[in-house]
Design a protein around this motif. Structure first.
Motif, PDB file in Angstrom:
ATOM      1  N   VAL A 136       0.838  -1.199   0.000  1.00  0.00           N
ATOM      2  CA  VAL A 136       0.000   0.000   0.000  1.00  0.00           C
ATOM      3  C   VAL A 136       0.872   1.247   0.000  1.00  0.00           C
ATOM      4  CG1 VAL A 136      -1.706   1.343   1.290  1.00  0.00           C
ATOM      5  CG2 VAL A 136      -1.948  -1.139   1.117  1.00  0.00           C
ATOM      6  N   ARG A 137       1.909   1.251   0.836  1.00  0.00           N
ATOM      7  CA  ARG A 137       2.783   2.429   0.885  1.00  0.00           C
ATOM      8  C   ARG A 137       3.487   2.660  -0.441  1.00  0.00           C
ATOM      9  NH1 ARG A 137       3.966   0.062   5.866  1.00  0.00           N
ATOM     10  NH2 ARG A 137       6.035  -0.636   5.179  1.00  0.00           N
ATOM     11  N   GLN A 138       3.861   1.586  -1.105  1.00  0.00           N
ATOM     12  CA  GLN A 138       4.561   1.726  -2.376  1.00  0.00           C
ATOM     13  C   GLN A 138       3.641   2.200  -3.490  1.00  0.00           C
ATOM     14  OE1 GLN A 138       6.287  -2.183  -2.874  1.00  0.00           O
ATOM     15  NE2 GLN A 138       8.116  -1.663  -1.684  1.00  0.00           N
ATOM     16  N   ASP A 139       2.372   1.793  -3.455  1.00  0.00           N
ATOM     17  CA  ASP A 139       1.449   2.153  -4.539  1.00  0.00           C
ATOM     18  C   ASP A 139       0.012   2.164  -4.015  1.00  0.00           C
ATOM     19  OD1 ASP A 139       0.096   2.606  -6.874  1.00  0.00           O
ATOM     20  OD2 ASP A 139       1.039   0.982  -8.008  1.00  0.00           O
ATOM     21  N   LEU A 347      -0.381  13.244  -8.919  1.00  0.00           N
ATOM     22  CA  LEU A 347      -0.555  11.821  -8.624  1.00  0.00           C
ATOM     23  C   LEU A 347       0.734  11.044  -8.851  1.00  0.00           C
ATOM     24  CD1 LEU A 347      -4.069  11.334 -10.259  1.00  0.00           C
ATOM     25  CD2 LEU A 347      -3.563  11.334  -7.810  1.00  0.00           C
ATOM     26  N   ASP A 348       1.482  11.423  -9.878  1.00  0.00           N
ATOM     27  CA  ASP A 348       2.734  10.724 -10.187  1.00  0.00           C
ATOM     28  C   ASP A 348       3.791  10.919  -9.106  1.00  0.00           C
ATOM     29  OD1 ASP A 348       1.705   9.716 -12.521  1.00  0.00           O
ATOM     30  OD2 ASP A 348       2.629  11.218 -13.828  1.00  0.00           O
ATOM     31  N   GLU A 349       3.669  11.974  -8.333  1.00  0.00           N
ATOM     32  CA  GLU A 349       4.636  12.205  -7.258  1.00  0.00           C
ATOM     33  C   GLU A 349       4.526  11.153  -6.158  1.00  0.00           C
ATOM     34  OE1 GLU A 349       3.959  16.132  -5.861  1.00  0.00           O
ATOM     35  OE2 GLU A 349       4.584  17.078  -7.744  1.00  0.00           O
ATOM     36  N   GLY A 350       3.395  10.485  -6.088  1.00  0.00           N
ATOM     37  CA  GLY A 350       3.203   9.469  -5.065  1.00  0.00           C
ATOM     38  C   GLY A 350       2.977  10.076  -3.697  1.00  0.00           C
ATOM     39  N   TRP A 351       3.064   9.216  -2.687  1.00  0.00           N
ATOM     40  CA  TRP A 351       2.716   9.635  -1.333  1.00  0.00           C
ATOM     41  C   TRP A 351       3.929   9.771  -0.420  1.00  0.00           C
ATOM     42  CZ3 TRP A 351      -0.719   8.185  -4.731  1.00  0.00           C
ATOM     43  CH2 TRP A 351      -2.028   8.655  -4.623  1.00  0.00           C
ATOM     44  N   ASN A 352       5.056   9.216  -0.818  1.00  0.00           N
ATOM     45  CA  ASN A 352       6.323   9.411  -0.097  1.00  0.00           C
ATOM     46  C   ASN A 352       6.220   9.095   1.396  1.00  0.00           C
ATOM     47  OD1 ASN A 352       7.708  10.386  -2.467  1.00  0.00           O
ATOM     48  ND2 ASN A 352       6.614  12.321  -2.208  1.00  0.00           N
ATOM     49  N   PHE A 353       5.717   7.912   1.703  1.00  0.00           N
ATOM     50  CA  PHE A 353       5.696   7.476   3.094  1.00  0.00           C
ATOM     51  C   PHE A 353       7.125   7.281   3.598  1.00  0.00           C
ATOM     52  CE2 PHE A 353       1.633   5.863   1.445  1.00  0.00           C
ATOM     53  CZ  PHE A 353       0.763   6.332   2.418  1.00  0.00           C
ATOM     54  N   ALA A 354       7.355   7.669   4.831  1.00  0.00           N
ATOM     55  CA  ALA A 354       8.661   7.398   5.446  1.00  0.00           C
ATOM     56  C   ALA A 354       8.799   5.900   5.678  1.00  0.00           C
ATOM     57  CB  ALA A 354       8.781   8.146   6.764  1.00  0.00           C
ATOM     58  N   ASP A 355      10.011   5.394   5.493  1.00  0.00           N
ATOM     59  CA  ASP A 355      10.255   3.973   5.744  1.00  0.00           C
ATOM     60  C   ASP A 355      10.131   3.674   7.232  1.00  0.00           C
ATOM     61  OD1 ASP A 355      10.773   3.409   3.082  1.00  0.00           O
ATOM     62  OD2 ASP A 355      12.913   3.843   3.280  1.00  0.00           O
ATOM     63  N   PRO A 356       9.590   2.506   7.567  1.00  0.00           N
ATOM     64  CA  PRO A 356       9.595   2.097   8.976  1.00  0.00           C
ATOM     65  C   PRO A 356      11.014   1.779   9.423  1.00  0.00           C
ATOM     66  CG  PRO A 356       8.786   0.318   7.587  1.00  0.00           C
ATOM     67  CD  PRO A 356       8.956   1.515   6.695  1.00  0.00           C
ATOM     68  N   LEU A 357      11.187   1.525  10.695  1.00  0.00           N
ATOM     69  CA  LEU A 357      12.506   1.145  11.188  1.00  0.00           C
ATOM     70  C   LEU A 357      13.001  -0.090  10.446  1.00  0.00           C
ATOM     71  CD1 LEU A 357      11.987   1.566  15.036  1.00  0.00           C
ATOM     72  CD2 LEU A 357      13.376   3.021  13.545  1.00  0.00           C
ATOM     73  N   PRO A 358      14.285  -0.164  10.124  1.00  0.00           N
ATOM     74  CA  PRO A 358      14.793  -1.347   9.411  1.00  0.00           C
ATOM     75  C   PRO A 358      14.622  -2.604  10.250  1.00  0.00           C
ATOM     76  CG  PRO A 358      16.599   0.028  10.200  1.00  0.00           C
ATOM     77  CD  PRO A 358      15.347   0.821  10.408  1.00  0.00           C
ATOM     78  N   ASP A 359      14.337  -3.693   9.562  1.00  0.00           N
ATOM     79  CA  ASP A 359      14.146  -4.980  10.225  1.00  0.00           C
ATOM     80  C   ASP A 359      15.365  -5.860   9.941  1.00  0.00           C
ATOM     81  OD1 ASP A 359      13.316  -7.308  11.331  1.00  0.00           O
ATOM     82  OD2 ASP A 359      11.489  -7.510  10.158  1.00  0.00           O
ATOM     83  N   ARG A 360      16.124  -6.147  10.975  1.00  0.00           N
ATOM     84  CA  ARG A 360      17.328  -6.966  10.817  1.00  0.00           C
ATOM     85  C   ARG A 360      17.055  -8.439  11.104  1.00  0.00           C
ATOM     86  NH1 ARG A 360      18.860  -2.475  13.920  1.00  0.00           N
ATOM     87  NH2 ARG A 360      19.980  -0.886  12.733  1.00  0.00           N
ATOM     88  N   THR A 361      15.794  -8.765  11.269  1.00  0.00           N
ATOM     89  CA  THR A 361      15.425 -10.146  11.545  1.00  0.00           C
ATOM     90  C   THR A 361      15.835 -11.049  10.396  1.00  0.00           C
ATOM     91  OG1 THR A 361      13.538  -9.357  12.812  1.00  0.00           O
ATOM     92  CG2 THR A 361      13.500 -11.656  12.131  1.00  0.00           C
ATOM     93  N   GLY A 362      16.266 -12.272  10.719  1.00  0.00           N
ATOM     94  CA  GLY A 362      16.633 -13.233   9.689  1.00  0.00           C
ATOM     95  C   GLY A 362      15.442 -13.674   8.880  1.00  0.00           C
ATOM     96  N   THR A 363      15.688 -14.375   7.818  1.00  0.00           N
ATOM     97  CA  THR A 363      14.621 -14.742   6.878  1.00  0.00           C
ATOM     98  C   THR A 363      13.643 -15.749   7.458  1.00  0.00           C
ATOM     99  OG1 THR A 363      16.040 -16.471   5.960  1.00  0.00           O
ATOM    100  CG2 THR A 363      16.096 -14.304   4.901  1.00  0.00           C
TER     101      THR A 363
END
Length: 373
Positions: A136-139, A347-363
């Protein structure tokens, strides 16, 4: 009969979408009481209070409680110390015993163990609602149908057409809405918000004519108290349209324009109208120039000679307040083409949500604060 006394759903809800709502609804159906814990990091661009309010609006059934907490702990749930830090925040927000934790993620088992509760997994494959907060944040446009009314209202791009009397504002606003509806899909729901001040004026004239048939528009009078009412109602109609429509809504004037109309009829500014306008959530303004547009008296107009002054006042105040403005000149087709290009660019500019805190959790382990993205 409910299978659990007190259930818990937690996540970022950044922003809430259909998958989140399905998770909460499922949990609520199975629990006598359900707590929904909204956790937000300070770096994120949607305030915690907004997310809590949105979730409360959608999940307002008896037995469901929505609470919020700020969680700025780094994300690495392979680290027991990180788990402990998150749990301290979760426990502070939800101190009551929990006997069921509902998730759609692999972390649910560990979260349930730490709460001393049963872990209940809901639609882990996302088969019902193939969506995530990240997507959702991306598009937002591509995932618009997964969003509920309060989120749509917050994300919809609000475009205002304003100008002096008989400069084509209504014609242009309607044409813009029609243009985007013709694109189909979610755009078919594009809304046009009419000018409430006109309906208000028509009602004033009708009441006057009930007393004095044949009364002319020039005999209608306004008071300062009329203008906050007009501004509030205009804003309410805009909000309703944004909640139900497509990613863009077109407004024939707004509360900001009402500040200039107050000057035109009564002189000076109105503090309450200015406060209402300042609370608006509009993104783009089109100012329709009076040059080259014939004045048409439709029975509610009497200010042809004031059009240059009003155009200049709109222009000056739009500039002074830093509103993103495009001034439209020339014949209607050119104005419409210019306006469409400006809306598409917005509309093409998008919404520019700030990234959440990075997740260093393993896969192999997902974080409870990356649920569904």
């Amino acid at each position: 009969m409910k299978s659990h006394r007190h259930g818990l759903v937690l996540g970022k809800f950044y922003p809430p979408h259909a998958g989140h709502h399905h998770l909460v609804t499922t949990a609520a159906d199975r629990c006598e009481r359900l707590t929904v814990l909204v956790c937000a990091a300070s770096v994120e661009s949607i305030p915690l209070a907004d997310r809590v309010a949105w979730m409360r609006e959608v999940h307002n059934s008896p037995g469901v409680r929505v609470v919020g907490a700020v969680d700025d702990v780094p994300m690495d749930l392979d680290d027991p110390a990180i788990w402990d830090a998150h749990m301290e925040i979760f426990r502070a927000a939800v101190p009551e015993p929990v006997d069921a934790v509902f998730t759609s993620e692999a972390y649910g088992t560990e979260l349930g163990r730490r709460f001393g509760a049963e872990s209940v997994c809901v639609d882990a494959e996302r088969s019902l609602f193939p969506v995530s907060g990240t997507a959702v944040r991306q598009d937002p446009i591509a995932h618009w149908d997964f969003l509920r009314a309060p989120v749509r209202a917050a994300l919809a791009r609000r475009v205002v057409v304003l100008g002096a009397e008989s400069t084509g504002t209504t014609t242009l606003a309607r044409a813009l809405a029609d243009h985007y509806r013709e694109r189909g899909g979610i755009w078919a729901r594009t809304r046009y918000v009419p000018e409430y001040g006109r309906a208000f004026s028509e009602a004033k004239l009708a009441r006057l004519r009930e007393r004095r048939p044949g009364a002319h528009w020039s005999e209608v009078s306004f008071t300062s108290d009329d203008f906050p009412l007009i501004a509030r109602r205009q804003q309410e109609q805009e909000e309703q349209a944004a909640r139900a429509g497509s990613p863009v809504v077109f407004c024939d004037t707004d509360a900001f324009a009402t500040t200039i109309w107050h000057e035109r009829y009564l002189g000076g500014t109105h503090e309450e109208v200015a406060r209402i306008a300042a609370a608006g959530r509009q993104h783009l303004w089109f100012l329709t120039d009076h040059e080259g547009v014939p004045f048409e008296d439709d029975g509610l107009r009497d200010g042809e000679e004031l059009r240059p002054w009003m155009t200049d006042r709109f222009d000056a105040e739009l500039r002074r307040t830093g509103r993103r403005t495009v001034r439209l000149t020339g014949p209607h087709p050119r104005r419409l083409a210019t306006a469409v290009a400006a809306v598409d660019a917005l509309l093409d500019e998008g919404w520019n949500f700030a990234d959440p805190l990075p997740d260093r959790t393993g896969t192999t382990t997902a974080s409870p604060l990356t649920e569904r993205g």
